[in-house]
Write a protein that holds these residues in place. Sequence first.
Motif, PDB file in Angstrom:
ATOM      1  N   VAL A 154       0.866  -1.191   0.000  1.00  0.00           N
ATOM      2  CA  VAL A 154       0.000   0.000   0.000  1.00  0.00           C
ATOM      3  C   VAL A 154       0.897   1.233   0.000  1.00  0.00           C
ATOM      4  O   VAL A 154       1.799   1.348   0.823  1.00  0.00           O
ATOM      5  N   TYR A 155       0.627   2.130  -0.932  1.00  0.00           N
ATOM      6  CA  TYR A 155       1.420   3.345  -1.107  1.00  0.00           C
ATOM      7  C   TYR A 155       0.488   4.523  -0.860  1.00  0.00           C
ATOM      8  O   TYR A 155      -0.597   4.600  -1.424  1.00  0.00           O
ATOM      9  N   ARG A 156       0.926   5.435   0.011  1.00  0.00           N
ATOM     10  CA  ARG A 156       0.076   6.554   0.451  1.00  0.00           C
ATOM     11  C   ARG A 156       0.669   7.882   0.015  1.00  0.00           C
ATOM     12  O   ARG A 156       1.881   8.058   0.004  1.00  0.00           O
ATOM     13  N   PHE A 157      -0.241   8.825  -0.269  1.00  0.00           N
ATOM     14  CA  PHE A 157       0.161  10.149  -0.728  1.00  0.00           C
ATOM     15  C   PHE A 157      -0.674  11.210  -0.028  1.00  0.00           C
ATOM     16  O   PHE A 157      -1.889  11.082   0.074  1.00  0.00           O
ATOM     17  N   LYS A 158       0.003  12.250   0.414  1.00  0.00           N
ATOM     18  CA  LYS A 158      -0.669  13.385   1.052  1.00  0.00           C
ATOM     19  C   LYS A 158      -0.869  14.462  -0.006  1.00  0.00           C
ATOM     20  O   LYS A 158       0.041  14.767  -0.775  1.00  0.00           O
ATOM     21  N   THR A 159      -2.066  15.039  -0.019  1.00  0.00           N
ATOM     22  CA  THR A 159      -2.376  16.067  -1.003  1.00  0.00           C
ATOM     23  C   THR A 159      -3.476  16.982  -0.466  1.00  0.00           C
ATOM     24  O   THR A 159      -4.028  16.745   0.598  1.00  0.00           O
ATOM     25  N   LYS A 160      -3.774  18.003  -1.232  1.00  0.00           N
ATOM     26  CA  LYS A 160      -4.895  18.881  -0.924  1.00  0.00           C
ATOM     27  C   LYS A 160      -5.790  18.904  -2.151  1.00  0.00           C
ATOM     28  O   LYS A 160      -5.393  19.402  -3.214  1.00  0.00           O
ATOM     29  N   LEU A 161      -6.979  18.366  -2.005  1.00  0.00           N
ATOM     30  CA  LEU A 161      -7.947  18.350  -3.094  1.00  0.00           C
ATOM     31  C   LEU A 161      -8.693  19.673  -3.049  1.00  0.00           C
ATOM     32  O   LEU A 161      -9.584  19.872  -2.221  1.00  0.00           O
ATOM     33  N   THR A 162      -8.292  20.593  -3.916  1.00  0.00           N
ATOM     34  CA  THR A 162      -8.753  21.978  -3.853  1.00  0.00           C
ATOM     35  C   THR A 162     -10.182  22.184  -4.335  1.00  0.00           C
ATOM     36  O   THR A 162     -10.781  23.208  -4.037  1.00  0.00           O
ATOM     37  N   MET A 163     -10.718  21.233  -5.093  1.00  0.00           N
ATOM     38  CA  MET A 163     -12.084  21.345  -5.624  1.00  0.00           C
ATOM     39  C   MET A 163     -12.777  19.991  -5.540  1.00  0.00           C
ATOM     40  O   MET A 163     -12.127  18.953  -5.637  1.00  0.00           O
ATOM     41  N   ALA A 164     -14.079  20.048  -5.436  1.00  0.00           N
ATOM     42  CA  ALA A 164     -14.867  18.828  -5.576  1.00  0.00           C
ATOM     43  C   ALA A 164     -14.869  18.455  -7.058  1.00  0.00           C
ATOM     44  O   ALA A 164     -14.798  19.319  -7.925  1.00  0.00           O
ATOM     45  N   GLY A 165     -14.912  17.192  -7.347  1.00  0.00           N
ATOM     46  CA  GLY A 165     -14.931  16.727  -8.732  1.00  0.00           C
ATOM     47  C   GLY A 165     -14.075  15.491  -8.898  1.00  0.00           C
ATOM     48  O   GLY A 165     -13.654  14.863  -7.925  1.00  0.00           O
ATOM     49  N   ASN A 166     -13.834  15.148 -10.146  1.00  0.00           N
ATOM     50  CA  ASN A 166     -13.061  13.952 -10.473  1.00  0.00           C
ATOM     51  C   ASN A 166     -11.576  14.291 -10.602  1.00  0.00           C
ATOM     52  O   ASN A 166     -11.210  15.216 -11.326  1.00  0.00           O
ATOM     53  N   TRP A 167     -10.758  13.515  -9.918  1.00  0.00           N
ATOM     54  CA  TRP A 167      -9.310  13.700  -9.940  1.00  0.00           C
ATOM     55  C   TRP A 167      -8.659  12.457 -10.526  1.00  0.00           C
ATOM     56  O   TRP A 167      -9.139  11.336 -10.325  1.00  0.00           O
ATOM     57  N   ARG A 168      -7.552  12.668 -11.241  1.00  0.00           N
ATOM     58  CA  ARG A 168      -6.791  11.557 -11.823  1.00  0.00           C
ATOM     59  C   ARG A 168      -5.423  11.491 -11.165  1.00  0.00           C
ATOM     60  O   ARG A 168      -4.675  12.466 -11.174  1.00  0.00           O
ATOM     61  N   LEU A 169      -5.095  10.332 -10.624  1.00  0.00           N
ATOM     62  CA  LEU A 169      -3.775  10.076 -10.052  1.00  0.00           C
ATOM     63  C   LEU A 169      -2.989   9.245 -11.060  1.00  0.00           C
ATOM     64  O   LEU A 169      -3.399   8.131 -11.403  1.00  0.00           O
ATOM     65  N   SER A 170      -1.895   9.809 -11.558  1.00  0.00           N
ATOM     66  CA  SER A 170      -1.027   9.105 -12.504  1.00  0.00           C
ATOM     67  C   SER A 170       0.221   8.656 -11.765  1.00  0.00           C
ATOM     68  O   SER A 170       0.866   9.467 -11.091  1.00  0.00           O
ATOM     69  N   LEU A 171       0.563   7.383 -11.896  1.00  0.00           N
ATOM     70  CA  LEU A 171       1.715   6.819 -11.187  1.00  0.00           C
ATOM     71  C   LEU A 171       2.615   6.045 -12.129  1.00  0.00           C
ATOM     72  O   LEU A 171       2.142   5.403 -13.071  1.00  0.00           O
ATOM     73  N   GLY A 172       3.915   6.095 -11.839  1.00  0.00           N
ATOM     74  CA  GLY A 172       4.910   5.273 -12.516  1.00  0.00           C
ATOM     75  C   GLY A 172       5.783   4.643 -11.456  1.00  0.00           C
ATOM     76  O   GLY A 172       6.220   5.316 -10.523  1.00  0.00           O
ATOM     77  N   ALA A 173       6.010   3.324 -11.576  1.00  0.00           N
ATOM     78  CA  ALA A 173       6.772   2.629 -10.537  1.00  0.00           C
ATOM     79  C   ALA A 173       7.617   1.512 -11.133  1.00  0.00           C
ATOM     80  O   ALA A 173       7.293   0.954 -12.182  1.00  0.00           O
ATOM     81  N   LYS A 174       8.687   1.200 -10.427  1.00  0.00           N
ATOM     82  CA  LYS A 174       9.542   0.058 -10.746  1.00  0.00           C
ATOM     83  C   LYS A 174       9.274  -1.024  -9.713  1.00  0.00           C
ATOM     84  O   LYS A 174       9.268  -0.756  -8.513  1.00  0.00           O
ATOM     85  N   VAL A 175       9.055  -2.247 -10.172  1.00  0.00           N
ATOM     86  CA  VAL A 175       8.858  -3.392  -9.293  1.00  0.00           C
ATOM     87  C   VAL A 175      10.194  -4.112  -9.174  1.00  0.00           C
ATOM     88  O   VAL A 175      10.850  -4.380 -10.186  1.00  0.00           O
ATOM     89  N   GLN A 176      10.580  -4.417  -7.938  1.00  0.00           N
ATOM     90  CA  GLN A 176      11.851  -5.081  -7.693  1.00  0.00           C
ATOM     91  C   GLN A 176      11.937  -6.379  -8.505  1.00  0.00           C
ATOM     92  O   GLN A 176      11.028  -7.194  -8.482  1.00  0.00           O
ATOM     93  N   GLY A 177      13.026  -6.538  -9.240  1.00  0.00           N
ATOM     94  CA  GLY A 177      13.271  -7.759  -9.993  1.00  0.00           C
ATOM     95  C   GLY A 177      12.600  -7.832 -11.349  1.00  0.00           C
ATOM     96  O   GLY A 177      12.715  -8.834 -12.037  1.00  0.00           O
TER      97      GLY A 177
END
Length: 134
Positions: A96-119
């Motif tokens: 589980v990966y957690r992120f702190k943010t401030k959602l400045t408006m009500a509505g739909n938000w998109r979280l874009s992530l890029g990650a490397k998996v070990q191995g």
Amino acid sequence: MTENPFARAVSAALLGVALSAPPLPARADIQDYAFELTQQEMKQGEAIVAVRLVDKRSGKPVPDAVIFAKRLDMAPDDMETMTTRIEQLPSTEPGVYRFKTKLTMAGNWRLSLGAKVQGEIGTVEDKLVFQAVK
């Protein structure tokens, strides 16, 4: 022609070692991994967004991935330039990966992530959409 008993013993030993060695683990394809939101809806304002990285073949969480790209914007509501800061927090449970943010408006938000998996070779990339509500 005479056979050397030592050569026969060495051949048998090598064959035994080869047959008893554990098989190499099957490598996963990077497409076998995906991020999932832990919540589809969050309160507007200060928020903790949590995602789970899972191996789609087993459904198990994938710990220790290195997240190197993250972006939060309102692209689903046609406001891609409406972004907000996002800061990664320490994990509270494996996978589980957690992120702190401030959602400045009500509505739909998109979280874009890029990650490397070990191995694994390649990058896990995902775009997850959730809703901020008042």
